[in-house]
Design an enzyme around this catalytic site. Structure first.
Site, PDB file in Angstrom:
ATOM      1  N   GLU A   1      -1.435  -9.235   3.423  1.00  0.00           N
ATOM      2  CA  GLU A   1      -1.289  -9.778   4.789  1.00  0.00           C
ATOM      3  C   GLU A   1      -2.633 -10.139   5.431  1.00  0.00           C
ATOM      4  OE1 GLU A   1      -0.888  -6.647   3.895  1.00  0.00           O
ATOM      5  OE2 GLU A   1      -1.323  -5.209   5.489  1.00  0.00           O
TER       6      GLU A   1
ATOM      7  N   HIS B   1      -3.584  -5.236   0.378  1.00  0.00           N
ATOM      8  CA  HIS B   1      -2.981  -5.779   1.599  1.00  0.00           C
ATOM      9  C   HIS B   1      -3.010  -7.309   1.586  1.00  0.00           C
ATOM     10  CE1 HIS B   1      -2.749  -2.006   3.986  1.00  0.00           C
ATOM     11  NE2 HIS B   1      -3.670  -1.622   3.124  1.00  0.00           N
TER      12      HIS B   1
ATOM     13  N   CYS C   1       0.840  -1.206   0.000  1.00  0.00           N
ATOM     14  CA  CYS C   1       0.000   0.000   0.000  1.00  0.00           C
ATOM     15  C   CYS C   1       0.878   1.262   0.000  1.00  0.00           C
ATOM     16  CB  CYS C   1      -0.998  -0.047   1.149  1.00  0.00           C
ATOM     17  SG  CYS C   1      -2.478   0.907   0.778  1.00  0.00           S
TER      18      CYS C   1
HETATM   19  N1  GLN Z   1      -2.034   6.611   2.728  1.00  0.00           N
HETATM   20  C1  GLN Z   1      -2.148   5.859   1.530  1.00  0.00           C
HETATM   21  C2  GLN Z   1      -3.517   6.003   0.882  1.00  0.00           C
HETATM   22  O1  GLN Z   1      -4.472   6.362   1.524  1.00  0.00           O
HETATM   23  C3  GLN Z   1      -1.831   4.398   1.769  1.00  0.00           C
HETATM   24  C4  GLN Z   1      -2.768   3.709   2.707  1.00  0.00           C
HETATM   25  C5  GLN Z   1      -2.243   2.411   3.253  1.00  0.00           C
HETATM   26  O2  GLN Z   1      -1.039   2.178   3.255  1.00  0.00           O
HETATM   27  N2  GLN Z   1      -3.107   1.571   3.788  1.00  0.00           N
HETATM   28  O3  GLN Z   1      -3.657   5.762  -0.282  1.00  0.00           O
END
Ligand code: GLN
Length: 539
Positions: A512, A510, A384
């Site tokens: 994970e 994600h 992310c």
């Molecule tokens: N801050 C980034 C976004 O909102 C990544 C979010 C995250 O890593 N879960 O796109």
């Protein structure tokens, strides 16, 4: 409908952090191993609608389900242990209960009556618990009550347990988890806190059926009898839960203590003949007897918090066991990484993971760590924000787009390689408004990701507002950073991979969240494998 469903409640006393989530998950695992289908639910007594707006210092990791609910991290344990997907219905807070009741009141559904904690709030809690039973999918619904009995906040939940126990009779059982501390000075285990905790529960009208005692030392003979006598249960219903080497030992320890058999007895459920725990035992065996170890850096800003990045840690446990290798996860504070010290900080690492996150703090260190991984061909996984930082690093240092950034950190950047998603621009509320839950992703058949997953179409969970800016797709590709996964519905870049590198993968989703003991996540398995190979080559 839910005529035959059995409801198990798990309450906690004496102290928080005794591991109600792990006990619930372990019981679920054992019941599954005996052929029952089980789901686990968590009722959280706080007033936030969900933990999505809580920062990790308050609440550890926010876990995201496939249907896009932002939930308590215990749901991660439920999925990892039981390999069964959870949903919004599996995590309910006081805030949500009240919101539902107040919405009904506004609609006029209670017209003429005074809306009260009993029966309106408790009925709404009951409805939320039974909702899972009514799906017809489960033999057992295990409901963990967050917090500690006696807390003001958890009263309505415990009252609901009292009512349901009365209504359901043998179709309902209560497990109370307490602490039996060891006093070094006296050289003794102490049962008094457990007695008091059970008394507190009794004051609220709930007699626990089973008492699980968390302890650092084995309960010596006589202790179980003593607890049984003071707490109105049989000695067999007093279960020892000793500190374990790994949380994955707990189902096997609970099997030895016959927690599952006690539950079947209390709920008048015939004991099936078979018990299938072979895979679980193999997994634990691999975990405990690895053939080697490998160091992987987890670069993030919440490194001092055990509960931040929980799912990432567990994914490494699963991915490591699959490779018969212990993964030593070294948490490195991104704020402390600079171009001067990055080599020193990361020199012993065979893999580098840059964590998800929000906001500007520690961004420069993350970008430095990624440069180091890219230039030195160290296996890299960016999740992310970690993927977004990989795009920023590539823009600045390979494409020489000076000042390239995400508009989250720098709204005025001349090169917005990461930009806010179109449908996020007009949103005003913060809670529950990100791109959340599972989305499709089509993989490029000539990618590391495809090789890892072994299929063209995957589905992974998201939690973000920003995305890779498609205006830069072409120049990225021409210079060796490939879009390896695309969301087919909206043409969003979900995975980027570096061409001339042994293993460099950035994912917008994600992975994970979906790694389980039964199904270790393919990207983690492949990443750990790449780290092992990197270490071999280096030697
Ligand atoms: N801050 C980034 C976004 O909102 C990544 C979010 C995250 O890593 N879960 O796109």
């Amino acid at each position: 409908m839910d005529k035959n469903v059995k409801y198990i409640f798990v309450t906690g006393g004496v102290s928080s952090s005794l591991g109600k989530g792990i006990i619930s998950s372990s019981l679920a695992k054992l019941l599954q191993a005996r052929g029952f289908s089980v789901t686990i639910q968590k009722l959280d007594p706080y007033i936030n609608i969900d933990p999505g707006t809580l920062n990790p210092y308050e609440h550890g990791e926010c876990y995201v389900t496939e249907d896009g609910a932002e939930t308590d991290l215990d749901l991660g344990h439920y999925e990892r242990f039981s390999n069964t997907r959870t949903s919004q219905a599996n995590n309910i807070t006081t805030g949500r209960i009240y919101q539902n009741v107040i919405n009904k009141e506004r609609k006029g559904e209670y017209l003429g009556t005074t809306v009260q904690v009993i029966p309106h709030i408790t009925n709404e809690i009951k409805r939320s618990v039974k909702l899972l039973g009514q799906t017809g999918k489960y033999d057992f619904v295990i409901t963990e009550i967050g917090g500690t009995v006696g807390d003001i906040e958890s009263f309505p939940f415990v009252e609901t347990v009292r009512q349901m126990k009365w209504e359901l009779g043998s179709r309902c059982a209560v497990i109370h988890l307490t602490l039996v501390p060891y006093l070094h000075a006296a050289g003794e285990l102490k049962t008094k806190p457990t007695q008091h905790s059970v008394k507190t529960l009794l004051e609220q009208g709930v007699q626990p059926d089973i008492i699980v005692c968390r302890t650092e030392h084995p309960l010596y003979p006589g202790i179980k009898q003593k607890i049984a006598q003071f707490c109105n249960v049989k000695p067999d219903a007093v279960i020892e839960s000793r500190d374990a080497e790994t949380i994955y030992d707990v189902p096997l320890m609970m099997l030895d203590e016959k927690l599952d058999l006690e539950i079947l007895k209390k709920t008048d459920t015939p004991v099936p003949d078979h018990l299938d725990l072979e895979n679980w035992k193999n997994f634990v065996n691999n975990l405990k007897h690895p053939n080697g170890e490998v160091n992987i850096a987890l670069v993030g800003k919440y490194v001092e918090l055990k509960d931040a990045y929980k799912s990432i840690n567990e994914s490494f446990v699963h991915g490591g066991a699959m490779n018969q290798t212990r993964v030593n996860v070294h948490r490195i504070q991104s704020e402390n990484i600079t171009d001067k010290n990055v080599a020193d900080k990361l020199k012993d690492m065979s893999g580098i993971l840059v964590a998800p996150g929000f906001g500007n703090r520690g961004i420069d260190g993350k970008i430095e760590a990624i440069r180091f991984a890219r230039e030195n061909k160290i296996p890299f996984l960016g999740i992310c924000l970690g993927m977004q930082c990989a795009a920023i690093e590539f823009s600045r240092n390979v494409l020489h787009l000076e000042g390239a950034h995400s508009t989250e950190m720098d709204p005025e950047t001349p090169y917005p390689v990461i930009d806010i998603m179109e449908n996020q621009k007009k949103l005003k509320n913060l809670g529950g408004t990100m791109r959340l839950g599972a989305y499709n992703c089509r993989l490029n058949p000539k990618s590391i990701s495809f090789e890892a997953y072994g299929s063209k179409l995957i589905r992974e969970r998201h939690r973000h507002r920003y995305e890779f800016n498609n205006e830069y797709r072409k120049v990225f590709e021409e210079n060796g950073m490939l879009p390896a996964g695309i969301n087919p519905e909206e043409d969003l870049v979900e995975i980027i991979e570096l061409k001339n590198h042994p293993w460099f993968v950035g994912v917008q989703f994600h992975p994970e969240y979906s790694s389980t003991v039964k199904r270790p996540h393919p990207l983690f398995v492949s990443f750990v494998k790449a780290a092992i190979e990197y270490r071999k080559d280096k030697r």
